[in-house]
Design an enzyme around this catalytic site. Structure first.
Site, PDB file in Angstrom:
ATOM      1  N   CYS A  53      16.995 -14.452  -8.563  1.00 49.15           N
ATOM      2  CA  CYS A  53      17.142 -13.561  -7.351  1.00 49.15           C
ATOM      3  C   CYS A  53      18.316 -14.017  -6.763  1.00 49.15           C
ATOM      4  O   CYS A  53      18.534 -14.875  -6.769  1.00 49.15           O
ATOM      5  CB  CYS A  53      15.912 -13.750  -6.747  1.00 49.15           C
ATOM      6  N   ARG A  55      23.528  -9.790  -9.809  1.00 43.65           N
ATOM      7  CA  ARG A  55      22.478 -11.386 -10.027  1.00 43.65           C
ATOM      8  C   ARG A  55      21.644 -10.840 -11.433  1.00 43.65           C
ATOM      9  O   ARG A  55      21.055 -11.756 -11.747  1.00 43.65           O
ATOM     10  CB  ARG A  55      21.797 -11.996  -8.938  1.00 43.65           C
ATOM     11  N   TRP A  67      13.983 -10.533  -9.820  1.00 45.16           N
ATOM     12  CA  TRP A  67      14.622 -10.963 -11.500  1.00 45.16           C
ATOM     13  C   TRP A  67      13.083 -11.987 -11.414  1.00 45.16           C
ATOM     14  O   TRP A  67      12.670 -13.070 -12.079  1.00 45.16           O
ATOM     15  CB  TRP A  67      15.758 -11.694 -11.772  1.00 45.16           C
ATOM     16  N   ASN A  80      13.377 -17.700  -4.226  1.00 45.69           N
ATOM     17  CA  ASN A  80      14.035 -17.787  -5.417  1.00 45.69           C
ATOM     18  C   ASN A  80      14.346 -19.011  -6.032  1.00 45.69           C
ATOM     19  O   ASN A  80      14.254 -20.029  -5.800  1.00 45.69           O
ATOM     20  CB  ASN A  80      16.218 -17.261  -5.427  1.00 45.69           C
ATOM     21  N   GLY A  81      13.919 -19.366  -7.148  1.00 48.06           N
ATOM     22  CA  GLY A  81      13.094 -20.271  -7.433  1.00 48.06           C
ATOM     23  C   GLY A  81      12.305 -20.311  -8.535  1.00 48.06           C
ATOM     24  O   GLY A  81      11.161 -19.813  -9.129  1.00 48.06           O
ATOM     25  N   GLU A 115      32.493 -16.170 -28.224  1.00 50.33           N
ATOM     26  CA  GLU A 115      32.710 -15.220 -27.466  1.00 50.33           C
ATOM     27  C   GLU A 115      32.849 -13.793 -27.146  1.00 50.33           C
ATOM     28  O   GLU A 115      32.262 -12.828 -26.574  1.00 50.33           O
ATOM     29  CB  GLU A 115      33.854 -16.590 -25.966  1.00 50.33           C
ATOM     30  N   LYS A 118      29.979 -10.776 -25.659  1.00 51.70           N
ATOM     31  CA  LYS A 118      30.756  -9.955 -24.957  1.00 51.70           C
ATOM     32  C   LYS A 118      29.849  -8.509 -25.735  1.00 51.70           C
ATOM     33  O   LYS A 118      29.353  -7.848 -24.950  1.00 51.70           O
ATOM     34  CB  LYS A 118      32.184  -9.838 -25.107  1.00 51.70           C
ATOM     35  N   GLU A 150      25.264  -8.081 -25.156  1.00 51.28           N
ATOM     36  CA  GLU A 150      25.023  -8.256 -23.981  1.00 51.28           C
ATOM     37  C   GLU A 150      25.256  -7.358 -23.279  1.00 51.28           C
ATOM     38  O   GLU A 150      24.220  -6.404 -22.953  1.00 51.28           O
ATOM     39  CB  GLU A 150      25.306  -9.148 -23.022  1.00 51.28           C
ATOM     40  N   HIS A 169      27.291 -18.451 -48.043  1.00 49.13           N
ATOM     41  CA  HIS A 169      26.118 -19.736 -47.704  1.00 49.13           C
ATOM     42  C   HIS A 169      25.322 -18.549 -47.402  1.00 49.13           C
ATOM     43  O   HIS A 169      23.908 -19.434 -46.601  1.00 49.13           O
ATOM     44  CB  HIS A 169      26.338 -20.987 -46.767  1.00 49.13           C
ATOM     45  N   LYS A 205      23.250 -13.243 -13.464  1.00 48.55           N
ATOM     46  CA  LYS A 205      24.100 -13.352 -13.297  1.00 48.55           C
ATOM     47  C   LYS A 205      23.546 -15.409 -13.233  1.00 48.55           C
ATOM     48  O   LYS A 205      24.668 -16.032 -13.646  1.00 48.55           O
ATOM     49  CB  LYS A 205      25.222 -13.118 -12.551  1.00 48.55           C
TER      50      LYS A 205
HETATM   51  C1  F6R Z   1      27.574 -14.426 -20.918  1.00 44.59           C
HETATM   52  C2  F6R Z   1      27.751 -14.908 -19.263  1.00 44.59           C
HETATM   53  C3  F6R Z   1      26.656 -16.302 -19.391  1.00 44.59           C
HETATM   54  C4  F6R Z   1      26.736 -17.263 -18.547  1.00 44.59           C
HETATM   55  C5  F6R Z   1      25.745 -18.617 -18.547  1.00 44.59           C
HETATM   56  C6  F6R Z   1      26.304 -19.429 -18.148  1.00 44.59           C
HETATM   57  O1  F6R Z   1      28.538 -13.438 -20.501  1.00 44.59           O
HETATM   58  O2  F6R Z   1      28.216 -14.807 -18.501  1.00 44.59           O
HETATM   59  O3  F6R Z   1      26.711 -16.280 -21.218  1.00 44.59           O
HETATM   60  O4  F6R Z   1      28.317 -17.770 -19.227  1.00 44.59           O
HETATM   61  O5  F6R Z   1      25.180 -17.858 -17.810  1.00 44.59           O
HETATM   62  O6  F6R Z   1      26.460 -19.134 -16.827  1.00 44.59           O
HETATM   63  P1  F6R Z   1      27.089 -20.513 -15.792  1.00 44.59           P
HETATM   64  O7  F6R Z   1      29.033 -20.773 -16.311  1.00 44.59           O
HETATM   65  O8  F6R Z   1      27.473 -19.615 -14.513  1.00 44.59           O
HETATM   66  O9  F6R Z   1      26.771 -21.554 -16.234  1.00 44.59           O
END
Ligand code: F6R
Length: 604
Positions: A2, A27, A74, A100-101, A478, A482, A485, A501, A599
């Site tokens: 949120c 976000r 959210w 938010n929370g 990673e 990428k 997602e 395995h 985010k």
């Molecule tokens: C993937 C991504 C997430 C963040 C994760 C941690 O592209 O952005 O996997 O890396 O949610 O977020 P932070 O770094 O803000 O703790």
């Protein structure tokens, strides 16, 4: 997660709230709304869906008034709907609340309010806060908010409007982000600084449970004992332009191209001719028997790169944990352990909880964080900021590479402290690290076209397997995240040696395999694994700085520059980010705001 914006001043609140909410869109959200005070009344307009749905209803300045709060939601308690969208009215419409929370004692509070005759318009935990405000209100807003604060458990950033309070509104936070923006004859609240950057660069960061009272003329902050306290605003060095797309079609692409500059800011002035200076941090590698890294998602993947790097050079044992596991596994820690919490946002709920758990066990905590003065930065014993600037795209790019670069700095400093590398080797590695940003800049320009070409060829894939060993496996983790997602292609990373395995049974004709082979000592081994999948029909993209060694076994090559393999994850990351970006573009995804993602994950 949120997003919250609040405004009080001389201008119409609604356009400013909508503008701020637009800057918080990244976000992740599924409904939005605004509440504006006018005379003795509050008016709420809210809608399920994207912000333009709300904009259609507000038609610019409706509701009219110069004090208001806004929200992008959210969904957690209750699905996305008009009713569940914030702000939430109290029963008598004298209070409106954005939140938010998560309120953890939701069921208990719902029962408490039901017994007192309240009914509920929504399924949200936030509505309970508006109802509690109404229930406890006895004429004094501070006392009322304190009573409600004592009653609720969980995490919250709250904006509160009370009808009849003119141009005053209220805010408080616990375990959720909230900043107070200080303007001229106008003041703001927001979930993060970029949301209100066009209006002010001065911010107050309230501490946990402090209550802020905002009017156009000032912000008064009260501590938990109801005493007025002085807060010195910080001046953000971000500009509104930092949060614009700058001609790029998506923030993600802009942020990929910003990486050389971001990594430069991270490393440059920390590498002096005499070696590494980590700001004012006094940590010495010799003091630690073990390092525990705890983080989520990409930040965790950066931690895996860090493990290989620190163990290789500093010879200190490094454990890596997902923060959501670390917090509940009763880790074995003590004063001879350093816990490193990595987080771009500095607000991730699991990472914050991992930090607190580490402290509880007596471990010193170093935070590697991007957002200045975020909760994790404030609670850690030491902080290294990654200096990436605002990251708007949900999928992290420059956030990740600056984390990796920071871990390289830390690893080299500890190696020097521990005497595990010679002084000459130390100076030569620091010089190489300092040269990375320029090389990365050239590389991104060069590889962009090839990544786009390969994306055009492979975008219809339904599954992708990223394999590698050592640093290449860390980079594979990673790369797979990428791709999945933002393109929604099912993608997984495997240590190349682990395929046999079990996972190799999934490989069939045209399965897409991305084989990463940048570590010279392990290249032959990974090549054997590439041969194994190719002989079972897989289409292979080889990612390597030595194409001649593996090209015969690959359908295509994504070439890396020649560099020390210890820094190769930074280049592999850039290549795979671009590949993922163009695949997602070809498939028509919502690249900057992929479905279901947020985010900053401020709930568990
Ligand atoms: C993937 C991504 C997430 C963040 C994760 C941690 O592209 O952005 O996997 O890396 O949610 O977020 P932070 O770094 O803000 O703790």
């Amino acid at each position: 997660m949120c997003g919250i914006v609040g405004y009080t001043g001389k201008k119409q609140a609604t356009p400013i709230l909508l503008d701020g909410l637009g800057r918080l869109e990244y976000r992740g959200y599924d409904s939005s709304g605004v509440a504006v005070a006018s005379g003795d009344e509050i008016q709420i307009v809210k809608a399920k869906g994207r912000l333009f749905e709300l904009e259609k209803l507000t038609e610019g300045v409706n509701p009219a008034g110069t004090t208001g709060i806004g929200h992008t939601r959210w969904a957690t308690h209750g699905g996305p709907s008009d009713e569940n969208a914030h702000p939430h009215f109290s029963r008598d419409k004298s209070f409106a609340v954005v939140h938010n929370g998560i309120i953890e004692n939701y069921l208990e509070l719902r029962a408490f309010l039901s017994e007192r005759g309240f009914t509920f318009r929504s399924e949200t935990d936030t509505e309970l806060i508006s109802l509690l405000l109404e229930y406890y209100y006895g004429g004094d807003m501070l006392d009322t908010i304190i009573k409600v604060r004592n009653k609720i458990k969980g995490s919250y950033a709250l904006g509160i409007l009370h009808a009849g309070d003119g141009d005053t509104f209220y805010a408080l936070r616990k375990d959720s982000p909230l900043v107070l923006g200080v303007g001229d004859d106008e003041n703001f609240i927001a979930s993060d600084i970029p949301a209100v950057l066009p209006y002010t660069r001065k911010f107050i960061i309230p501490d946990e449970k402090e209550i802020a009272v905002l009017t156009p003329n000032g912000i008064t902050v009260f501590n938990t004992n109801k005493e007025k306290i002085e807060k010195t605003p910080i001046v953000s060095d971000l500009s509104a332009a930092d949060a614009e797309k700058d001609g790029y079609p998506h923030f993600m692409l802009k942020e990929i191209f910003e990486q050389p500059g971001a990594v430069k800011k991270t490393v440059h002035d920390r590498i002096t001719p005499d070696g590494i200076r980590l700001d004012r941090i006094k940590l010495n590698g010799k003091d630690f028997r073990k390092i525990c890294v705890a983080a989520c998602g990409s930040a965790y993947h950066a931690g895996v790169v860090g493990k290989y790097f620190i163990e290789k050079f500093a010879r200190i044992e490094v454990e890596t944990d997902l923060a959501s596991e670390f917090r509940y596994r009763n880790p074995i820690l003590g004063s001879d352990c350093l816990t490193v919490i990595i987080s771009q946002s500095g607000e991730t709920a699991d990472s914050l909880a991992a930090l607190r758990e580490a402290k509880r066990h007596g471990s010193r905590v170093l935070a590697i964080v991007n957002v200045v003065d975020s909760s994790i930065a404030r609670e850690a014993d030491d902080v290294l900021y990654t200096r990436a600037g605002p990251e708007i795209a949900v999928a992290t790019t420059k956030g990740y590479t600056t984390q990796v670069a920071t871990l390289c700095l830390l690893g080299l400093k500890f190696a020097h402290d521990c005497g595990t590398i010679s002084h000459d080797e130390y100076l030569s590695l620091t010089r190489e690290l300092k040269a990375v940003p320029d090389l990365l800049g050239k590389y991104i320009d060069e590889v962009n076209g090839k990544a786009q070409y390969l994306a055009g060829k492979y975008y219809p894939a339904s599954d992708a397997y990223f394999i590698g060993r050592g640093y290449d496996w860390a980079a594979a983790l990673e790369g797979a995240l990428k791709l999945k997602e933002i393109s929604y292609i099912h993608a997984e990373a495997y240590a190349a040696g682990e395929l046999k395995h079990g996972t190799i049974s999934l490989i069939e004709k045209n399965s897409l395999v991305i084989g990463i082979a940048a570590e010279p000592e392990l290249r032959e081994k990974t090549l054997s694994n590439i041969k194994e999948v190719r002989s079972r029909g897989a289409a292979v993209i080889g990612v390597t700085d030595a194409p001649q060694t593996i090209a015969a076994e690959c359908d295509d090559i994504l070439e890396l520059p020649e560099t020390n393999s210890a820094f190769s994850p930074l280049f592999t990351a850039a290549a795979l980010q671009l590949f993922a970006y163009y695949v997602a573009a070809a498939r028509g995804g919502d690249i900057d705001k992929p479905r279901n993602l947020a985010k900053s994950v401020t709930v568990e």
